[in-house]
Design a protein around this motif. Structure first.
Motif, PDB file in Angstrom:
ATOM      1  N   ASP A   1      -5.193   6.403   3.407  1.00 17.98           N
ATOM      2  CA  ASP A   1      -5.181   6.345   1.835  1.00 17.98           C
ATOM      3  C   ASP A   1      -5.818   7.927   1.538  1.00 17.98           C
ATOM      4  O   ASP A   1      -7.011   8.005   2.048  1.00 17.98           O
ATOM      5  CB  ASP A   1      -5.770   5.214   1.219  1.00 17.98           C
TER       6      ASP A   1
ATOM      7  N   SER B   1       0.734  -1.331   0.008  1.00 16.02           N
ATOM      8  CA  SER B   1       0.101   0.099  -0.113  1.00 16.02           C
ATOM      9  C   SER B   1       0.897   1.286  -0.061  1.00 16.02           C
ATOM     10  O   SER B   1       1.891   1.269   0.498  1.00 16.02           O
ATOM     11  CB  SER B   1      -0.788  -0.110   1.066  1.00 16.02           C
ATOM     12  N   LYS B   2       0.230   2.228  -0.789  1.00  7.81           N
ATOM     13  CA  LYS B   2       1.234   3.609  -0.864  1.00  7.81           C
ATOM     14  C   LYS B   2       1.587   4.219   0.556  1.00  7.81           C
ATOM     15  O   LYS B   2       2.547   4.862   0.703  1.00  7.81           O
ATOM     16  CB  LYS B   2       0.678   4.389  -1.716  1.00  7.81           C
ATOM     17  N   TRP B   3       0.600   4.082   1.520  1.00  3.34           N
ATOM     18  CA  TRP B   3       0.844   4.973   2.549  1.00  3.34           C
ATOM     19  C   TRP B   3       1.958   4.190   3.504  1.00  3.34           C
ATOM     20  O   TRP B   3       2.709   4.936   4.129  1.00  3.34           O
ATOM     21  CB  TRP B   3      -0.653   5.022   3.512  1.00  3.34           C
TER      22      TRP B   3
END
Length: 334
Positions: free
Chosen positions: A123, A1-3
């Motif tokens: 997110d 996940s980007k976070w």
């Protein structure tokens, strides 16, 4: 996940800046030991060069990337880890004892950061060029930045016109924190605007504002460190930036992504982080005064010792405290 990647990048940035600050400090300490000998200029000292690269280039790059990957209200509070890394590297590199109070401050910061990680939005939805322009023209941004301008103006008036030294020691670093909170917001906005292309004038206008705010933040922080005491400047600048930056992120980007419970935990986490910063900053000041009490003769100038020593620099290296203002800056800027 980007976070998660954003959090990892932010922590890497705070790690590098904490290490960099102590390498710069070690460089000045070694130069002080060469008193009476030929001391090379700072740019010819490897520790100084590497330290500033880590503090300015590495940390700034990590900060920009982390803000692009994760919500602003999640990344901003992580900047407090810089002080945590700085305290640890001060013990490892510069042989400064951490002490019980320092350990307490470190634990408090970790607890606060953990609360932020659990409660902050993970997110943030992507926004295109037009949606970002709507944020800039929206009431949240306009009112928020209007309040920031008013607070900066009030703080500047008290800083330059008031005769109350105690008030000045609070308002001067508060200016730096307020400007830092706005620069992080405009950085996030510029990254969102870039999705519509970097050829548009709106993008470059926001980039210009970001640069101006960052320069003004560093200038005001230098002034605060040069005229005030670090045990006031460091926690004040960091706390104002943490609080202001998180509010900016929530109002402009993340307000729809939090429940009331998450918001309460986030506020609690930021409060705990601010307390931890204050403990560590106070510990650093107290430790220096205790270590230098016996070595200071009656001919020592108290103001000179305080001015140079509150960040741990030798008393004859007063300019070090001003030149390393990033020690405070990066503590609150992820």
């Amino acid at each position: 996940s980007k976070w998660l990647i954003g959090v990892a990048v932010s922590v890497t940035g705070t790690f590098s800046s904490g290490l960099g600050d102590n390498l710069v400090r070690k460089s000045y300490a070694e130069a002080e030991e060469l008193e009476g000998e030929d001391v090379p200029p700072p740019y010819k000292r490897p520790l100084w060069v590497v330290g500033w690269f880590l503090t300015i280039v590495m940390d700034t790059g990590c900060n920009a990337l982390a803000i692009a990957l994760a919500p602003l209200s999640l990344i901003i509070p992580l900047g407090a880890l810089h002080i945590l890394w700085g305290a640890w590297f001060a013990r490892v590199i510069n042989k400064e004892p951490l002490g019980k109070l320092g350990i307490v401050g470190a634990v408090v910061i970790v607890v606060g950061v953990a609360l932020v990680l659990v409660s902050a939005p993970h997110d943030s939805k992507s926004r295109n060029f037009d949606e970002t322009l709507d944020i800039i023209s929206g009431p949240g941004f306009i009112i928020g930045q209007g309040v920031t301008i008013a607070l900066v103006s009030i703080c500047l008036w008290f800083t330059w016109c008031s005769n109350n030294v105690i008030i000045q020691h609070f308002t001067a670093p508060a200016v730096s924190g307020l400007l830092g909170s706005s620069s992080n917001l405009t950085l996030k906005i510029s990254e969102s605007l870039a999705s519509g292309g970097t050829a548009k004038w709106e993008f470059w206008m926001v980039v210009f504002c970001t640069i101006c705010l960052a320069v003004a933040q560093l200038t005001s922080l230098n002034h605060a460190l040069a005229t005030g005491e670090a045990f006031m400047v460091v926690p004040t600048a960091n706390s104002v930036l943490l609080i202001g930056g998180t509010i900016n992120g929530l109002v402009c980007f993340d307000s729809d992504d939090l429940s009331s419970t998450q918001l309460g935990l986030l506020v609690l986490g930021i409060f705990v982080v601010v307390v931890g910063i204050s403990i560590l900053a106070g510990k650093k000041t107290l430790l220096h005064k205790l270590m230098n009490y016996d070595s200071c003769s009656s001919s020592c100038s108290g103001s000179s010792d305080d001015e140079a020593g509150l960040l741990g620099a030798p008393s004859s290296q007063v300019n070090y405290r001003t030149s390393t203002s990033t020690d405070a800056l990066h503590a609150a800027t992820p």
